[in-house]
Motif scaffolding. Structure first.
Motif: not given
Length: 258
Positions: A160-165, A146-149, A155-156, A174-178
């Motif tokens: 990330l969750m399906m590849t585990g990268d 939930q929080r990552l979405t 999409g991102r 750049a993604m806005g995560l930090v």
């Protein structure tokens, strides 16, 4: 007082450090229980105005959960474990005092979820983020789906969750995560710099900002109605009177949280 975390109060900021460097600060049941107690301190101690969650050692913020605890769990036990994690991380998220994650290395699995439960994140240049649970036949269980979405978009987050990268700190920025990326030695100083700025503001208003921002993402709450109510409630506070007077008198306000 604690076995697996350490706490230090400095400048009204409680520094909470996950302290299992030999295990890359992995989350086990003891860590989670002690983290919950430390968060209680943030809520309940008047001398604590804010908090920073970080990791001990050179390599990891929190490099995931303690997988050894997972092997013998039933589906029911797994769901119970997730519920406990959700409860603790939601309490971090909903804290009326600001809590920043200072991510000083690997933030993977439950570690990434812990960082995302904080109000925002500052990362050192060597930080790495990821939700690699699919490599274990699992999915994120402490609110990560939930929080990552919410933070990086559907999409991102799904990629990330399906590849585990894993992603680097600059990519996370750049993604806005930090919110900020700094050199490792400047990480806690940057967190303290931001929090000291927040400390100078009206604490009741800060708590209401947190509440309203969460309402924007809660499908069961009308965020606009929440904002109207909380805006109105500010007018019943001494802090608003002080803030308005200070503005008119061209001086710095002295807020008391009343």
């Amino acid at each position: 007082m604690y076995e697996t975390i350490s706490t230090t109060l400095t400048d009204e900021i409680l520094i909470i450090a996950i302290n299992r460097p030999d295990k890359m600060n992995a989350l086990n049941q003891t860590v989670m229980a002690e983290l919950a107690l430390a968060i209680d301190e943030v809520y309940n101690k008047k001398e604590v105005k804010s908090a920073v969650i970080t990791g001990t050692g050179e390599k990891a913020f929190v490099a995931g959960a303690d997988i050894a605890e997972f092997q013998q769990l039933s589906a029911e036990q797994g769901a119970t474990l997730a519920k406990k994690g959700h409860t603790i991380f939601q309490r971090i998220e909903e804290c009326p005092k600001p809590i920043i994650a200072a991510v000083n290395g690997f933030a993977l699995g439950g570690g990434c979820e812990l960082a995302m439960a904080c109000h925002f994140r500052i990362a050192s240049t060597n930080a790495r983020f990821g939700q690699p649970e699919v490599n274990l036949g699992l999915i994120p269980g402490y609110g990560g789906t939930q929080r990552l979405t919410q933070l990086v978009g559907k999409g991102r987050a799904m990629e990330l969750m399906m590849t585990g990268d894993m992603i680097s700190a600059p990519d996370a920025f750049a993604m806005g995560l930090v919110n900020h990326v700094v050199e490792k030695e400047a990480l806690l100083d940057k967190a303290k710099e931001i929090l000291k700025k927040v400390h100078a503001k009206a604490p009741l208003a800060i708590a209401r900002v947190i509440k309203c921002a969460h309402a924007a993402l809660d499908k069961d709450v009308d965020g606009y109605a929440t904002e109207i109510d909380e805006f109105g409630a500010c007018f019943a506070t001494k802090d608003l009177q002080e803030g308005a007077a200070a503005f008119i008198e061209k001086r710095q306000p002295k807020f008391t949280g009343q």
